[in-house]
Scaffold this motif. Structure first.
Motif, mmCIF file in Angstrom:
data_model
loop_
_atom_site.group_PDB
_atom_site.id
_atom_site.type_symbol
_atom_site.label_atom_id
_atom_site.label_comp_id
_atom_site.label_asym_id
_atom_site.label_seq_id
_atom_site.Cartn_x
_atom_site.Cartn_y
_atom_site.Cartn_z
ATOM 1 N N PHE A 43 -6.025 11.125 -7.462
ATOM 2 C CA PHE A 43 -6.047 10.240 -8.631
ATOM 3 C C PHE A 43 -5.603 8.843 -8.226
ATOM 4 C CE2 PHE A 43 -3.260 8.374 -11.969
ATOM 5 C CZ PHE A 43 -4.237 8.075 -12.907
ATOM 6 N N VAL A 44 -6.347 7.839 -8.698
ATOM 7 C CA VAL A 44 -5.972 6.435 -8.564
ATOM 8 C C VAL A 44 -6.044 5.827 -9.946
ATOM 9 C CG1 VAL A 44 -6.498 4.207 -7.512
ATOM 10 C CG2 VAL A 44 -6.890 6.308 -6.220
ATOM 11 N N GLY A 45 -4.908 5.308 -10.442
ATOM 12 C CA GLY A 45 -4.889 4.795 -11.804
ATOM 13 C C GLY A 45 -4.045 3.538 -11.955
ATOM 14 N N GLN A 46 -4.294 2.835 -13.059
ATOM 15 C CA GLN A 46 -3.524 1.656 -13.417
ATOM 16 C C GLN A 46 -3.145 1.739 -14.883
ATOM 17 O OE1 GLN A 46 -6.245 -1.562 -12.320
ATOM 18 N NE2 GLN A 46 -5.065 -1.932 -10.457
ATOM 19 N N GLY A 47 -1.965 1.222 -15.208
ATOM 20 C CA GLY A 47 -1.528 1.260 -16.594
ATOM 21 C C GLY A 47 -0.214 0.529 -16.770
ATOM 22 N N TRP A 48 0.636 1.094 -17.610
ATOM 23 C CA TRP A 48 1.900 0.444 -17.893
ATOM 24 C C TRP A 48 2.997 1.493 -18.051
ATOM 25 C CZ3 TRP A 48 4.362 1.833 -22.400
ATOM 26 C CH2 TRP A 48 3.568 2.487 -23.355
#
Length: 212
Positions: A43-48
C-alpha cells in the motif's frame, strides 16, 4: 507469521493536524491440518492525521497490490489484484494501536481449482468488480471479500465407467467470503456459464450444450 519493518521518525506528541504519506507491506500466513492461507498487501497512500491529547486519528487514500492464496482439502484459489482505490483509517491512543481498517477496490486475475469425488474443475477468470475489507479492531481481525469475475472453465469427471468433460465460457463468477477472528462465517460461490459437454460410457457417446 508476520514480518514488520519498522522505521523511526519524530512523531509530534502535541496536538496537531498534518499531512502524511505511508508505504506499507503486510504479509500474513496461517495453516492447520486441512487448510492454509496467505496474503500480501502492498500500500502507498497519502492523507492526514490529527492528534488531540492521547488520541491520534489518520485517514489515507492510495493504491496498491494484493495477493491471496488459499488451499483446503479438495481445492485452492489464487487471486492477484491491482488495487485502484485503498482507504486506510487508523486510530491510536498513546502508543497503542486501537484499530486499523482497510477498504479496497480493484481488478486482477483469479485461478480456482477443485477436486472433489473425482470431479476436477479449473476456472481462470478476470476480476471485473471487487470489494475487500480488512479490519483490525481491539486485536480481532475481520475480513470481507466480494469478487465478480468472468473467464473460462473446464471440467472432467470419471465415475462408474462414465467420463464427462466440459469446456466453456464463464459470464459471471461471484465469490464471497467473511472471516472473523480466523473463523469463516460466510462462504458463497455462484456462477453463470455456457459449455460444451461430452459424456462417454462403454456403450454411448453424447454431446450437450449446457447453459447454467
Amino acid at each position: 507469521s508476520r514480518t514488520i519493518l519498522a522505521t523511526v521518525w519524530n512523531e509530534p506528541m502535541s496536538d496537531h493536524e498534518i499531512t502524511r504519506t505511508t508505504l506499507m507491506q503486510l504479509d500474513h500466513q496461517a495453516s492447520n491440518a486441512s487448510a492454509s492461507e496467505s496474503y500480501s498487501l502492498n500500500f502507498v497512500g497519502q492523507g492526514w492525521q490529527e492528534r488531540v491529547g492521547e488520541s491520534l486519528e489518520s485517514n489515507e487514500l492510495g493504491t496498491g497490490t494484493l495477493a491471496i492464496n488459499e488451499s483446503i482439502d479438495g481445492g485452492s484459489v489464487s487471486i492477484l489484484m491491482s488495487l485502484s482505490t485503498v482507504w486506510l483509517n487508523e486510530s491510536t491512543v498513546g502508543v497503542d494501536l486501537q484499530s486499523q481498517i482497510f477498504e479496497m477496490h480493484g481488478n486482477g486475475t483469479l485461478q480456482l481449482l477443485t477436486d472433489n469425488d473425482g470431479m476436477n474443475i479449473d476456472v481462470s477468470a478476470q476480476i471485473v468488480n471487487s470489494y475487500i475489507v480488512r479490519n483490525w479492531i481491539a486485536g480481532v481481525v475481520e475480513e470481507k471479500l466480494r469478487l465478480e469475475a468472468s473467464g473460462n472453465l473446464s471440467l472432467d469427471s470419471t465415475e462408474g465407467g462414465d467420463t464427462i468433460t466440459a469446456d466453456g465460457a464463464l459470464s459471471l463468477l461471484l465469490l464471497e467470503t467473511h472471516d472473523v477472528g480466523g473463523e469463516r462465517v460466510l462462504e458463497n460461490t455462484q456462477f453463470q456459464a455456457t459449455a460444451d459437454m461430452v459424456i462417454d460410457s462403454s456403450d454411448s457417446h453424447m454431446t450437450l450444450d449446457v447453459d447454467q
